[in-house]
Design a protein around this motif. Sequence first.
Motif, PDB file in Angstrom:
ATOM      1  N   ARG A 282     -12.455 -59.648  25.149  1.00 51.79           N
ATOM      2  CA  ARG A 282     -11.316 -59.858  26.013  1.00 51.79           C
ATOM      3  C   ARG A 282     -10.634 -61.344  25.823  1.00 51.79           C
ATOM      4  O   ARG A 282     -10.982 -61.775  24.674  1.00 51.79           O
ATOM      5  CB  ARG A 282     -12.602 -60.229  27.641  1.00 51.79           C
ATOM      6  CG  ARG A 282     -13.338 -61.072  27.313  1.00 51.79           C
ATOM      7  CD  ARG A 282     -13.829 -61.967  28.572  1.00 51.79           C
ATOM      8  NE  ARG A 282     -14.202 -61.159  29.829  1.00 51.79           N
ATOM      9  CZ  ARG A 282     -15.540 -60.663  30.071  1.00 51.79           C
ATOM     10  NH1 ARG A 282     -16.433 -60.934  29.217  1.00 51.79           N
ATOM     11  NH2 ARG A 282     -15.708 -60.209  31.346  1.00 51.79           N
TER      12      ARG A 282
ATOM     13  N   ILE B 295     -14.445 -53.957  31.115  1.00 53.65           N
ATOM     14  CA  ILE B 295     -14.108 -55.183  30.144  1.00 53.65           C
ATOM     15  C   ILE B 295     -15.688 -55.569  29.595  1.00 53.65           C
ATOM     16  O   ILE B 295     -16.392 -55.763  30.254  1.00 53.65           O
ATOM     17  CB  ILE B 295     -13.485 -56.452  30.933  1.00 53.65           C
ATOM     18  CG1 ILE B 295     -12.182 -56.070  31.621  1.00 53.65           C
ATOM     19  CG2 ILE B 295     -13.393 -57.542  30.003  1.00 53.65           C
ATOM     20  CD1 ILE B 295     -11.697 -57.019  32.316  1.00 53.65           C
TER      21      ILE B 295
ATOM     22  N   VAL C   8     -16.962 -55.007  34.953  1.00 54.36           N
ATOM     23  CA  VAL C   8     -17.076 -56.273  34.146  1.00 54.36           C
ATOM     24  C   VAL C   8     -18.396 -56.483  33.685  1.00 54.36           C
ATOM     25  O   VAL C   8     -19.336 -56.546  34.460  1.00 54.36           O
ATOM     26  CB  VAL C   8     -16.418 -57.357  34.930  1.00 54.36           C
ATOM     27  CG1 VAL C   8     -16.019 -58.593  33.865  1.00 54.36           C
ATOM     28  CG2 VAL C   8     -15.102 -57.045  35.232  1.00 54.36           C
TER      29      VAL C   8
ATOM     30  N   GLU D 120     -10.548 -62.643  35.987  1.00 51.30           N
ATOM     31  CA  GLU D 120     -10.246 -61.279  35.973  1.00 51.30           C
ATOM     32  C   GLU D 120     -10.444 -60.754  37.125  1.00 51.30           C
ATOM     33  O   GLU D 120      -9.805 -59.821  37.797  1.00 51.30           O
ATOM     34  CB  GLU D 120     -11.039 -60.714  34.907  1.00 51.30           C
ATOM     35  CG  GLU D 120     -10.852 -61.229  33.518  1.00 51.30           C
ATOM     36  CD  GLU D 120     -12.038 -61.140  32.530  1.00 51.30           C
ATOM     37  OE1 GLU D 120     -11.801 -61.261  31.256  1.00 51.30           O
ATOM     38  OE2 GLU D 120     -13.218 -60.502  32.912  1.00 51.30           O
TER      39      GLU D 120
ATOM     40  N   SER E 117     -15.945 -66.881  31.440  1.00 56.54           N
ATOM     41  CA  SER E 117     -14.856 -65.729  31.760  1.00 56.54           C
ATOM     42  C   SER E 117     -15.279 -64.963  33.316  1.00 56.54           C
ATOM     43  O   SER E 117     -15.712 -65.677  34.082  1.00 56.54           O
ATOM     44  CB  SER E 117     -15.359 -64.423  30.834  1.00 56.54           C
ATOM     45  OG  SER E 117     -16.569 -63.920  31.112  1.00 56.54           O
ATOM     46  N   THR E 118     -14.646 -63.889  33.325  1.00 58.96           N
ATOM     47  CA  THR E 118     -14.959 -62.964  34.675  1.00 58.96           C
ATOM     48  C   THR E 118     -14.090 -63.403  35.762  1.00 58.96           C
ATOM     49  O   THR E 118     -13.479 -62.594  36.386  1.00 58.96           O
ATOM     50  CB  THR E 118     -16.374 -62.736  34.952  1.00 58.96           C
ATOM     51  OG1 THR E 118     -16.908 -62.247  33.814  1.00 58.96           O
ATOM     52  CG2 THR E 118     -16.461 -61.665  35.935  1.00 58.96           C
TER      53      THR E 118
ATOM     54  N   CYS F 113      -4.804 -64.350  30.366  1.00 64.26           N
ATOM     55  CA  CYS F 113      -6.101 -63.928  30.044  1.00 64.26           C
ATOM     56  C   CYS F 113      -6.450 -62.591  30.709  1.00 64.26           C
ATOM     57  O   CYS F 113      -7.194 -61.694  30.600  1.00 64.26           O
ATOM     58  CB  CYS F 113      -7.148 -64.893  30.288  1.00 64.26           C
ATOM     59  SG  CYS F 113      -7.175 -66.460  29.438  1.00 64.26           S
ATOM     60  N   SER F 114      -6.027 -62.573  31.965  1.00 66.95           N
ATOM     61  CA  SER F 114      -6.083 -61.680  33.044  1.00 66.95           C
ATOM     62  C   SER F 114      -5.047 -60.510  32.989  1.00 66.95           C
ATOM     63  O   SER F 114      -5.219 -59.691  34.021  1.00 66.95           O
ATOM     64  CB  SER F 114      -6.457 -62.101  34.506  1.00 66.95           C
ATOM     65  OG  SER F 114      -5.452 -63.099  34.805  1.00 66.95           O
TER      66      SER F 114
ATOM     67  N   VAL G 231      -6.006 -56.865  33.388  1.00 67.07           N
ATOM     68  CA  VAL G 231      -6.317 -56.279  34.609  1.00 67.07           C
ATOM     69  C   VAL G 231      -5.283 -55.561  35.374  1.00 67.07           C
ATOM     70  O   VAL G 231      -4.949 -54.510  35.892  1.00 67.07           O
ATOM     71  CB  VAL G 231      -6.997 -57.133  35.550  1.00 67.07           C
ATOM     72  CG1 VAL G 231      -7.518 -56.672  36.894  1.00 67.07           C
ATOM     73  CG2 VAL G 231      -8.221 -57.688  34.757  1.00 67.07           C
TER      74      VAL G 231
END
Length: 287
Positions: free
Chosen positions: A86, A32, A115, A226, A222-223, A98-99, A102
Amino acid sequence: KCEDKTITYEAVKAIADNILSRIKVKPVIGIICGSGLGSLTEAITNAQNIDYKDIPGFPVSTVPGHAGRLVIGMLEGLPVLAMQGRFHYYEGYPLVKCSLPVRVMKVMGIEYLMVTNAAGGINPTYKVGDIMLIRDHINFVGFSGNSPLRGPNDDRLGPRFPPMTDAYNPALITRALSVAKEMGIPDVVKVGTYCFLGGPNYETIAECKMLHTCGVDAVGMSTAHEVVVAQHCGLKVFAFSLITNKSSLDYEKKEYANHAEVVAVGKSRESTCRELMCRMIKSIAAE
Ligand code: ADE
């Protein structure tokens, strides 16, 4: 009756099958790309691009600097699937959406998730342009129960109560530190704690001071969600933040974070970030 609609396993599988039916390789690594770091994908050979808008059921990203497509091909000898763009919570999507990519990666058979993100440096020793390997996160958005895992759990995707210990694979962090030495950039590469805030506004000075007290080294939008999903479904995660600005801890300094600066620093450091990522993938390929 449960108020949160989850995205079903069948819906995730349909997206995974749709992508697999269109591509020539079976990716083992998912990537990502963060703001301004999308050119990582230029290193991918035999690339096939698929726009998010052409994947039924896939969200579409709305942020400048995020292209909105999958790039699938070979990187350092391994088949990869990279997301150029993303989905952020502040765009209006629920975290489960959003995720979603994944989970799609997992159902496609991907084993590793790499990521990247752009982040504000909270740790006063960090400089703009530093790369922070993420050892752990503080998921502020999740503290009150706003989680991509909220709602009924489908055990085919992962357990109801997943642990988050070692959510960021420690062996991959150790390896990245060796890679940084090989690249001659050990001073640029740090290891720290990332904090996920909802955004889209940047932090107040009081918020930065609080995050600093809480042990946060870098802050972004973010992140963490995920990685929560990646850990839930059993992907091995490696993540790093590019420090694109210093979060102000001082009222006198009059520093104003802005998106153009974030993207510009991303561009100026993208070849270093790309090399770090490529060398990490090369070392995984050599396993
Ligand atoms: N992304 C880049 N810099 C940021 C900051 N200071 N806060 C949140 N997200 C960011």
